[in-house]
Design an enzyme around this catalytic site. Structure first.
Site, PDB file in Angstrom:
ATOM      1  N   GLY A   1       0.820  -1.214   0.000  1.00 41.65           N
ATOM      2  CA  GLY A   1       0.000   0.000   0.000  1.00 41.65           C
ATOM      3  C   GLY A   1       0.847   1.254   0.000  1.00 41.65           C
ATOM      4  O   GLY A   1       0.567   2.212  -0.736  1.00 41.65           O
ATOM      5  N   ASP A   2       1.890   1.273   0.816  1.00 43.73           N
ATOM      6  CA  ASP A   2       2.825   2.401   0.826  1.00 43.73           C
ATOM      7  C   ASP A   2       3.494   2.564  -0.533  1.00 43.73           C
ATOM      8  O   ASP A   2       3.587   3.666  -1.074  1.00 43.73           O
ATOM      9  CB  ASP A   2       3.921   2.177   1.883  1.00 43.73           C
ATOM     10  CG  ASP A   2       3.415   2.392   3.297  1.00 43.73           C
ATOM     11  OD1 ASP A   2       2.398   3.062   3.475  1.00 43.73           O
ATOM     12  OD2 ASP A   2       4.055   1.875   4.226  1.00 43.73           O
ATOM     13  N   LEU A   3       3.992   1.446  -1.061  1.00 43.83           N
ATOM     14  CA  LEU A   3       4.766   1.508  -2.299  1.00 43.83           C
ATOM     15  C   LEU A   3       3.886   1.906  -3.484  1.00 43.83           C
ATOM     16  O   LEU A   3       4.292   2.706  -4.332  1.00 43.83           O
ATOM     17  CB  LEU A   3       5.434   0.157  -2.560  1.00 43.83           C
ATOM     18  CG  LEU A   3       6.370  -0.334  -1.454  1.00 43.83           C
ATOM     19  CD1 LEU A   3       6.897  -1.733  -1.769  1.00 43.83           C
ATOM     20  CD2 LEU A   3       7.529   0.631  -1.252  1.00 43.83           C
TER      21      LEU A   3
END
Length: 422
Positions: A191-193
């Protein structure tokens, strides 16, 4: 964008790190992000040649500076390999955005910048007095990118969020895991990436708009939104057929064979599902008899049938692979059929294809030694990304940025330091 031939001394010195200016040379990015969703976005821009100024609170810098692995250094704080991997090629300065005097510093930065990237919870920058509506008055050309858990609108906008929040609410978690088992998070901070990557795309699109019109804009990227777009056919399966995807382990929802198979010393991915690949696979791993004796398996539609696959196709493949090693199977497959050894990260780092693509790069950190991190998957033949730069120490370039880029006098810099603003 600033003139790449008329930079301040600090920018000139920074660009000398790499003799070949990148595609984004002349673009200045103010990075007020921390952790990953945000730092990775600005790092990609830095790799592509932008001058990125990482802004950290002098009393509360990016806490990933303490994340493992840690490289020891005698007489100094250890270096976080985690932090270094997502913050290379950046200038580092400190600025307490809560300080009343921070507005003057940030305004001068924004006036010289093309992009600002932040990943606070929505509303935080407004409460600090540094929101987009005010900063666009300082610089109408500013591209303001905000990465957050749920985006700037909607009923969830104010909720705190991590990567797992996005995996959970974006649908990915519910689809992942062993068949018949509980949902399982994807084994990385996807999700961050994903939000970082969409952030880069949004910034580049907005910069193109600035070039055409002189008008900046707000780039709103949500981790939840980003994860949702990674769920392949899940949305259309539900909207078209009311099917709710469940964990399938290593199997594909409908393509077969296209999954993990055991072999003598581990596992391989095998995806010989087309009619062409299936015929070649029979001849390569089995025998002509495997093809001739099973004419009912010659069509892809038949092999996709769940019962046929479980009862005939998969047992045949397991028989082919059971007595062969990963290396032997890869050698047999060669350029003929899609088969790949499932490699651990040690094998990946030493993989000859990874080496040929310069995907493991090394940087020398004074006092720490060499640190190897991933390179850039973006290959440009005229302006290749710069991947050998260092991550900055906390506030390493504060004085340079204030004096050379923003025009503060030595006395003004001292006053900002003594007042706790930088």
């Amino acid at each position: 964008m600033i003139d790449a031939t008329a930079h301040s001394p600090v920018l000139d010195a920074w660009e000398e790190v790499d003799a070949a200016h990148g595609s984004l040379a002349g673009v200045v990015v103010v990075d007020v992000t921390r952790v990953v969703a945000g730092p990775y976005c600005s790092m990609i821009l830095a790799d592509l040649g932008a001058t990125v100024i990482k802004v950290e609170n002098p009393d509360d810098p990016d806490y990933t500076r303490t994340f493992p692995p840690l490289l020891p250094r005698e007489g100094a704080e250890p270096l976080s390999g985690f932090f270094a991997q997502y913050n290379r090629n950046k200038l580092g300065m400190t600025l307490n955005l809560k300080s009343p005097d921070s507005a003057d510093v940030l305004d001068r930065l924004v006036a010289r910048a093309d992009v600002l990237v932040e990943n606070f919870r929505p509303g935080t920058m407004d409460r600090l007095g540094h929101g987009y509506e005010r900063l666009r008055q300082v610089n109408p050309r500013l591209v303001y990118a905000a990465l957050s858990g749920y985006g700037q609108s909607g009923p969830y906008r104010s909720r705190p969020a991590y990567d797992n929040s996005a995996q959970a609410t974006g649908g990915l978690w519910s689809m992942n895991g062993p068949a018949g088992g509980p949902p399982t998070r994807v084994g990385t901070i996807i999700g961050d990436l994903a939000a970082s990557l969409y952030g880069v795309i949004g910034v580049l699109a907005a910069l193109r708009h600035v070039e055409r019109t002189g008008e900046g804009q707000f780039v709103d990227v949500s981790q939840q939104d980003s994860v949702l777009t990674l769920t392949e056919n899940a949305v259309v399966s539900y909207t078209a057929e009311s099917k709710v995807p469940e964990p399938l382990g290593n199997a594909h929802p409908f393509v077969r064979p296209y999954e993990l198979f055991p072999c003598r010393d581990g596992y391989v991915f095998f995806g010989g599902y087309t009619d062409k690949f299936w015929r070649i696979s029979c001849e390569t791993f089995g025998s002509a008899a495997d093809w001739d004796a099973h004419p009912d398996l010659h069509t892809m539609a038949t092999r996709f049938d769940g019962d046929v696959y479980r009862e005939q196709v998969r047992p045949m493949i397991e028989r082919w692979f059971a007595h062969r090693t990963k290396a032997e199977l890869e050698a047999l497959a060669g350029d003929l059929v899609p088969l790949s050894a499932v490699k651990d990260i040690g094998e990946v780092v030493e993989d000859p294809q990874i080496a040929a693509r310069d995907m493991i790069v090394e940087a020398q950190y004074p006092g720490h030694g060499a640190l190897r991190t991933f390179g850039s998957p973006i290959k440009l033949d005229r302006t290749p990304p710069r991947t050998g730069g260092l991550a900055p120490e906390t506030g390493q370039h504060t004085t340079d940025v204030l004096r050379d880029l923003l025009g503060f006098t030595a006395d003004e810099v001292d006053a900002l330091r003594s007042g706790g603003t930088v």
